[in-house]
Design an enzyme around this catalytic site. Structure first.
Site, PDB file in Angstrom:
ATOM      1  N   GLY A 168       0.829  -1.201   0.000  1.00 19.42           N
ATOM      2  CA  GLY A 168       0.000   0.000   0.000  1.00 19.42           C
ATOM      3  C   GLY A 168       0.859   1.244   0.000  1.00 19.42           C
ATOM      4  CB  CYS A 196       5.379  -4.051   0.096  1.00 16.16           C
ATOM      5  SG  CYS A 196       6.189  -2.486  -0.323  1.00 16.16           S
ATOM      6  CE1 TYR A 197       1.590   1.136   5.733  1.00 13.08           C
ATOM      7  CE2 TYR A 197      -0.284  -0.327   5.466  1.00 13.08           C
ATOM      8  CZ  TYR A 197       0.315   0.749   6.095  1.00 13.08           C
ATOM      9  OH  TYR A 197      -0.362   1.434   7.073  1.00 13.08           O
ATOM     10  CG  HIS A 224       5.181  -5.667  -4.481  1.00 14.93           C
ATOM     11  ND1 HIS A 224       3.910  -5.554  -3.975  1.00 14.93           N
ATOM     12  CD2 HIS A 224       5.830  -4.517  -4.176  1.00 14.93           C
ATOM     13  CE1 HIS A 224       3.767  -4.362  -3.397  1.00 14.93           C
ATOM     14  NE2 HIS A 224       4.923  -3.716  -3.503  1.00 14.93           N
ATOM     15  CD  GLU A 273       2.256  -8.541  -5.051  1.00 10.50           C
ATOM     16  OE1 GLU A 273       1.850  -7.434  -4.672  1.00 10.50           O
ATOM     17  OE2 GLU A 273       3.159  -9.173  -4.462  1.00 10.50           O
ATOM     18  CB  SER A 298     -22.885  -8.324 -24.569  1.00  7.65           C
ATOM     19  OG  SER A 298     -21.840  -9.202 -24.149  1.00  7.65           O
ATOM     20  N   GLY A 299     -23.111 -11.172 -26.304  1.00  9.00           N
ATOM     21  CA  GLY A 299     -22.374 -11.966 -27.272  1.00  9.00           C
ATOM     22  C   GLY A 299     -20.929 -12.169 -26.871  1.00  9.00           C
ATOM     23  N   GLY A 300     -20.477 -11.437 -25.841  1.00  7.41           N
ATOM     24  CA  GLY A 300     -19.137 -11.629 -25.319  1.00  7.41           C
ATOM     25  C   GLY A 300     -19.062 -12.876 -24.458  1.00  7.41           C
ATOM     26  CB  VAL A 301     -16.158 -14.778 -23.138  1.00  2.00           C
ATOM     27  CG1 VAL A 301     -15.448 -13.710 -22.331  1.00  2.00           C
ATOM     28  CG2 VAL A 301     -15.962 -16.142 -22.511  1.00  2.00           C
ATOM     29  CG  ASP A 302     -17.259 -11.476 -19.272  1.00  2.00           C
ATOM     30  OD1 ASP A 302     -16.421 -12.393 -19.305  1.00  2.00           O
ATOM     31  OD2 ASP A 302     -16.955 -10.277 -19.250  1.00  2.00           O
ATOM     32  CB  SER A 303     -23.339 -11.800 -21.522  1.00  2.00           C
ATOM     33  OG  SER A 303     -22.937 -11.750 -22.872  1.00  2.00           O
ATOM     34  CB  SER A 304     -21.631 -16.298 -24.205  1.00  2.00           C
ATOM     35  OG  SER A 304     -21.862 -15.347 -25.209  1.00  2.00           O
ATOM     36  CE  LYS A 349     -13.184 -10.917 -19.988  1.00  2.49           C
ATOM     37  NZ  LYS A 349     -14.516 -10.721 -20.632  1.00  2.49           N
TER      38      LYS A 349
END
Length: 522
Positions: A61, A88-89, A179, A181, A232-238, A378
């Site tokens: 942070g 870190c912090y 870090h 990550e 929407s036709g995108g991967v998420d809504s599909s 995603k």
């Protein structure tokens, strides 16, 4: 905490405002460990009892432990009896809270690449480290630890961080100044893997398990009610639509809203693609005049997003009544949407941007939300899509924002600018496909810039729009880098756009990473 999470071993990430906290979660999810990020001021003793984490990570942070009102973890974190890792912090907090000493920079600040050497005896957290000598890490700190808390010892040092790696193995407390990550700490994934292994995680977070749990949860939430899903036709809504359909069958109706901000021929392609693959009732709602009328004269990006979100609600409310009184609205909201819409401190000052599908529904709708992907990044959604058997043409599509071309058209939106943008974007994507680069790129698009430039074409003067091209590589959309096209590709693409799209006489390529930029322009 959701019903899905309650069935898994859980790791809690307490966020103190680092720009890369989300990367901690991504690394852990890759290890099949379920984790959640929660801001420090929403984590207290009661929360810890309910969440019951198997381990805790304290993020980095920007604050100093000396600052008035500096963010602090609840004291109960250190009495849970579970492994704790401070980054870190987070390391400085552990020393500050447990009896060590932290000092201001005074010439010991480190930013960027550094090298850590082993010190002390073996440590389970460092299994596989230092086999080739020193380890490259990524530092970003001003203050530093100057004295260890009781029980801690040093296990790694760097030239400017004599306490780069410290631990109290008896209590399973670990603290690092760098870090692990980030990509620039090559051994960081191994360190985090060691941490979750010593915490006893079984790696029970899989998409197969998630699919079964999500279906049960959807059935439990929805019962025999009807649901409409914004497609929407995108991967998420599909993926959300197919998952919900598996759970409740014909109780689901999808609504594809054509808001006039879609790419070239996209409405026809999405409707055809979905109807050809799935026997799910689908309403094609052409509402382009409604949306474009409301956006006329609007230039502010946040007003655009909020206007589009409000109109989506109105359209879904209308169609909910048409399908026999739907009680639920399903959305493909993802975890990054949630993270970006809420600052770590809970205030508005560092919110990156609002998302039209985050924040609940107005009471007037009389609908409740179903968001089966809200816990996922995603790439996890893509994995779930494969688990559900979706064709690669669904799963592999580049992300497309809910506000559509509105946020790729900085400044005021006009139908003329949208038409130019559609045609230019189609040329750009065609070029990417022709060169076999589509699957190597996370997201690519054209944006029409709010400027006209002087040009010369056919010995005549032009005064047309400038176009920006953007293509990025990413894993989850939380961080991204520009795709390194060759100059030959860019030259060929710019020539095609200028020759084939009337109204454009200049083309730029955006080489900004995220951060400091975002993937979309607005």
């Amino acid at each position: 905490m959701t019903q899905h999470a309650s069935q898994h071993q859980r790791l809690l990430i307490i966020d103190f405002g680092s720009q890369v906290t989300q990367l901690i979660a991504r690394r852990l999810r890759e290890l099949s460990v379920y984790c959640e990020i929660h801001p420090f001021n929403r984590v207290d003793a009661a929360f810890l009892r309910t969440f019951a984490p198997r381990a805790v990570i304290l993020s980095g942070g920007p604050a100093s432990v000396f600052a008035e009102g500096a963010p602090m973890p609840p004291a109960e974190v250190f009495t849970l009896g579970v492994p704790v890792l401070g980054i870190c912090y987070g390391q400085q907090l552990m020393m500050h809270c447990l009896g060590g000493k932290v000092e201001r920079g005074h010439g010991t600040a480190e930013f960027g690449r550094a090298f850590v050497s082993a010190a002390g005896g073996g440590l389970d957290l460092l299994e596989g480290w230092f086999e080739a000598g020193r380890e490259q890490v990524w530092m970003s700190h001003g203050d530093h630890v100057s004295a260890l808390a009781p029980g801690f010892a040093v296990y790694g040092t760097s030239p400017n961080a004599p306490f780069a790696i410290t631990a109290d193995p008896a209590r399973h407390f670990y603290a690092v100044q760098f870090h692990p990550e980030v990509h620039h700490t090559p051994g960081g994934a191994r360190m985090l893997g060691n941490f979750v292994r010593l915490a006893g995680f079984a790696g029970d977070w899989t998409m197969g398990a998630y699919r079964d749990e999500a279906i049960r949860a959807i059935r439990g939430q929805v019962g025999d009610a009807r649901v409409i899903c914004g497609l929407s036709g995108g991967v998420d809504s599909s993926v959300a639509a197919v998952l919900i359909h598996e759970a409740i069958g014909d109780q689901l109706t999808c609504v594809f809203v054509d808001h006039g901000l879609l790419r070239l021929n996209e409405a026809e392609e999405v409707v055809t693609m979905f109807r050809d693959h799935y026997n799910i009732p689908l309403i094609h709602a052409d509402e382009s005049d409604l949306f474009l009328g409301a956006l006329e004269g609007v230039a502010d990006p946040e007003v655009k997003r909020k206007t589009i979100g409000r109109l989506f609600i109105d359209v879904f409310q209308k169609h909910a009544a048409e399908v026999g009184g739907a009680a639920f609205l399903a959305q493909g909201t993802l975890y990054p949407d949630v993270i970006e819409s809420v600052s770590f401190s809970g205030g508005p000052s560092v919110t990156i941007k609002s998302h039209h599908n985050v924040g609940g529904l107005p009471e007037k709708m009389g609908l409740r939300l179903v968001e089966p992907l809200r816990e996922l990044f995603k790439d996890e959604v893509r994995a779930l899509g494969r688990e559900l058997g979706l064709p690669e043409q669904f799963i592999g599509r580049h992300p497309f924002p809910g506000p559509g071309l509105a946020i790729r058209c900085p400044g005021e939106i006009t139908r003329e600018k949208l038409e130019i943008l559609r045609r230019a974007d189609a040329v750009f994507i065609d070029q990417i496909r022709r060169h076999g680069l589509y699957d190597a790129i996370w997201q690519a698009f054209a944006a029409i810039l709010p400027m006209r430039t002087v040009g010369v074409m056919g010995d005549g003067r032009t005064y047309d729009y400038a176009l920006g091209l953007r293509a990025v590589t990413s894993v989850d959309g939380m961080t991204a880098d520009y795709y390194p096209f060759s100059h030959e590709f860019l030259s060929e693409t710019a020539t095609r756009i200028i020759n084939e799209v009337q109204g454009v006489n200049r083309v730029f390529y955006d080489v900004t990473s995220k951060p400091p930029g975002t993937i979309e322009l607005e």
